[in-house]
Structures are given as C-alpha cells and as structure tokens.
Design an enzyme around this catalytic site. Structure first.
Site, short mmCIF file in Angstrom:
data_model
loop_
_atom_site.label_atom_id
_atom_site.label_comp_id
_atom_site.label_asym_id
_atom_site.label_seq_id
_atom_site.Cartn_x
_atom_site.Cartn_y
_atom_site.Cartn_z
N HIS A 68 -0.14 -8.87 0.96
CA HIS A 68 -0.95 -8.83 1.97
C HIS A 68 -1.55 -10.37 2.11
O HIS A 68 -2.31 -10.68 3.10
CB HIS A 68 -2.15 -8.12 1.79
CG HIS A 68 -1.78 -6.70 1.51
ND1 HIS A 68 -1.48 -6.15 0.34
CD2 HIS A 68 -1.27 -5.58 2.44
CE1 HIS A 68 -1.20 -4.74 0.56
NE2 HIS A 68 -0.87 -4.55 1.71
N SER A 114 -3.16 2.44 4.16
CA SER A 114 -1.94 1.57 4.81
C SER A 114 -2.29 1.41 6.24
O SER A 114 -2.37 2.54 6.93
CB SER A 114 -0.53 2.35 4.55
OG SER A 114 0.22 1.54 5.60
N SER A 115 -2.81 0.35 6.74
CA SER A 115 -3.03 -0.02 7.99
C SER A 115 -1.98 0.20 8.98
O SER A 115 -2.29 0.97 9.98
CB SER A 115 -3.54 -1.61 8.24
OG SER A 115 -3.75 -1.59 9.42
N ASN A 116 -0.95 0.09 8.64
CA ASN A 116 0.10 0.23 9.72
C ASN A 116 0.64 1.59 9.85
O ASN A 116 1.07 2.15 10.81
CB ASN A 116 1.39 -0.59 9.36
CG ASN A 116 2.41 -0.10 8.14
OD1 ASN A 116 3.19 0.82 8.48
ND2 ASN A 116 2.30 -0.83 6.77
N HIS A 163 0.89 -1.24 0.09
CA HIS A 163 -0.05 -0.14 0.00
C HIS A 163 0.86 1.29 0.08
O HIS A 163 1.09 1.95 1.10
CB HIS A 163 -0.90 0.06 1.29
CG HIS A 163 -2.23 -0.91 0.97
ND1 HIS A 163 -2.76 -1.57 1.92
CD2 HIS A 163 -2.64 -1.55 0.02
CE1 HIS A 163 -3.84 -2.19 1.77
NE2 HIS A 163 -3.59 -2.26 0.44
N GLU A 223 -5.32 -7.99 4.01
CA GLU A 223 -4.98 -9.28 4.74
C GLU A 223 -5.99 -10.12 5.39
O GLU A 223 -5.78 -11.33 5.51
CB GLU A 223 -3.92 -8.62 5.74
CG GLU A 223 -3.26 -9.46 6.38
CD GLU A 223 -2.09 -9.18 7.60
OE1 GLU A 223 -2.23 -9.86 8.50
OE2 GLU A 223 -1.82 -7.99 7.40
N SER A 226 5.59 0.41 4.26
CA SER A 226 5.34 0.27 2.90
C SER A 226 5.92 1.54 2.28
O SER A 226 5.85 1.86 1.04
CB SER A 226 4.02 -0.12 2.46
OG SER A 226 2.90 0.44 2.97
#
Length: 313
Positions: free
Chosen positions: A79, A228-230, A46, A131, A273
């Site tokens: 993912h 982007s989750s993180n 991402h 994911e 990422s």
C-alpha cells in the site's frame, strides 16, 4: 434426492493483481535470502489467508518500525508508506525492502510533482486507508486535502482555486471517482489531474467484469477481506449493476448457504489481494450442495508484471 442445479458465473479477471503478486514474492524471496524471521510493517496485502501463509513461512507482521529489532530486514507493504518510514529505517541502519505497488508509487510521484510546482493537492480516497496515509505522507502535512465523496467535493476550500491538482487512491470505484472529479472540475476549472488515470488497471478490470456478470446473476459473491478497499468496491459495483444480493466473504466457511438456497446463478469474483485457491475452495463447497456448472466471462486479458527489487534479484 439430487442436488439442485447451480451455475457459477466466474468473473475474469479476478484475484491477484501484479502489485499484490510482486509484494508476496518480495516477502518470500526475502525469507529465502536472509532467513526467517523477516519483519513486515503492516499486512503486506489485505488478505488474512495470504498473511497467515507468509507467517507460516517465517514472516513477522508488526504495526510500527519500533517493533523491528536492529540488524534484521523489514518489508514495507504494497500500500506504500509515508516518507518518514524509510527515513526512520535509514536512521536506525535497518535494511528495508519496499513492496509498494509501482502504480501506487506513480501516485506518490504525482503528489511530489504538484507540491513542488506550488499546487495544493486534492486526494480522492478513504480516510485512514494505508494507501492514503502513505500518499499524503509524501509531502508536508497540510499540503493535501482529502475528499471522500461528492459532498466533500462540493464543500472543499483550497487556498487558491486556480492552483490545485487532484490525485486518487488506486482502488476506488471508477464510477464514484468520475462523479467526484466532475464536481471538482466544475468548481475548479483550472485543476490539473494525472495524465493517466490513478485508479489501477486491475481495479478497473475487476469492476468491469463484475458489471458484466451482475445483471445476469441472482447473487454475486466477492471473495476478499473486509478491510480490502478494492473488494468492498466490487460488492458495491455488483449491487449497482443489477444484482441486489451482493456479499463479501473471506473464506468458503463464512458462506451462509441456506440464504442462497433459492438461487440458480451465482456470480463469483475475488478482490485483487485474494488468491485463486480461495475461489477454488468456494466452488468445492458449492459442489457439496449443488449440481454445479461453471461459466466464465472474460472481459480483459491481463499481461502486466512487475520486477522484484534489485536487492532480491
């Protein structure tokens, strides 16, 4: 008139993790081996800069396998994908390369293990994230119950409270996930969990670094994509750790410098990422407006690396 002074506090570790690095190298190595174009199902990671860079080298990104013509290689994103995707590729005789992060594959195997043992699986994660879709797709539909927050954990009703196990998305907030797991354990004392935390080392380390710098910064800037989750979790962690001015930016061009005109210490990090070149770009943009001093705070050394698939070695 001289520029105002600004200390940029760099969080370390930041940026690329081993899984992202491997996924990008898989696409690059596939283009080198097979020639362009190489098809990639979904964004490999991402980050728009990374995706555009790979497009320029000969990668073609598609949403579904039906968009991939016969006889060309296809790469699955970092993912992870539901089992139905490689099965569909095999039915068509497509050569595929799986760039799923090995730490995501670990969670896939946990899901299969618990399902085979007759346990209902509770997955902690964000609905609709690739994911989560990939992990839930390792077992039959209905075998996994998704929990997104403590409120979900308080109300979820497994078929047999004594036969449950939990797994998690790898890019969650460490603190949020702990609270959810505590709630589930209180309600389901017999619940099984992973031997080693599912939240990956890179997510954990980047959140720890942000927690360390946030209380000492006037603002924290996370470089990363809005999907982007993180990266989004890093913004939340900074805000909770004592820095209310926490923002997510994709590129230096997106920064509202006027809104940051009164700050003296700017914390900077990057999601797992986001490449380091984007951090350098932000620092260069800051130097145009401020007399910049760089201060780097390192909380962990990272030495993890993952091998490329056999087909590319």
């Amino acid at each position: 008139m001289s520029n105002p002074a600004l200390t940029i506090v760099l969080a370390s570790p930041r940026g690329f993790c081993a899984g992202v690095d491997r996924a990008i190298h898989i696409v690059e190595a596939a283009i080198e081996k097979y020639g362009a174009p190489v098809y990639v199902r979904h964004e490999i990671v991402h980050n728009r800069f990374v995706v555009d860079s790979l497009k320029a080298k000969g990668a073609l990104f598609v949403d579904e396998l039906t968009e991939v013509p016969d006889g060309v290689p296809v790469v699955f994103s970092a993912h992870g994908v539901p089992k139905s995707v490689p099965e569909a590729a095999e039915e068509r005789g497509l050569a595929y390369l799986d760039a799923t992060c090995p730490l995501v594959t670990k969670v896939h195997k946990e899901a299969e293990y618990h399902h085979a043992a007759g346990r209902q699986i509770i997955m902690i994660g964000h609905k609709g994230h690739p994911e989560v879709i990939g992990t839930m797709g390792q077992v039959p539909e209905g075998a996994v119950l998704l929990v997104e927050n403590v409120a979900d954990a308080e109300t979820i009703q497994p078929a047999d409270p004594d036969k449950v196990a939990y797994i998690t998305q790898t890019t969650l907030s460490v603190d949020d996930t702990s609270a959810i797991v505590e709630t589930l354990r209180r309600r389901f004392p017999a619940m099984m969990g992973p031997r080693k935390d599912d939240i990956c080392y890179a997510t954990t380390n980047r959140q720890l670094a942000v927690k360390t710098i946030a209380p000492h910064c006037d603002a924290v800037m996370v470089i990363g994509a809005p999907n982007s989750s993180n990266s989004k979790r890093l913004v939340e962690v900074a805000a909770r750790s004592g820095c209310g001015r926490s923002i997510l930016v994709q590129r230096a061009a997106d920064i509202d410098w006027e809104a940051l005109g009164d700050i003296h210490r700017l914390g900077v990090t990057a999601g797992a990422s986001a490449p380091e070149i984007l951090v350098e770009e932000v620092i260069a943009a800051a130097r145009d407006r401020f007399a910049v001093t760089i201060e780097e705070i390192k909380v962990k050394d990272e030495t993890v690396s993952f091998k490329l698939p056999e087909a590319l070695l």
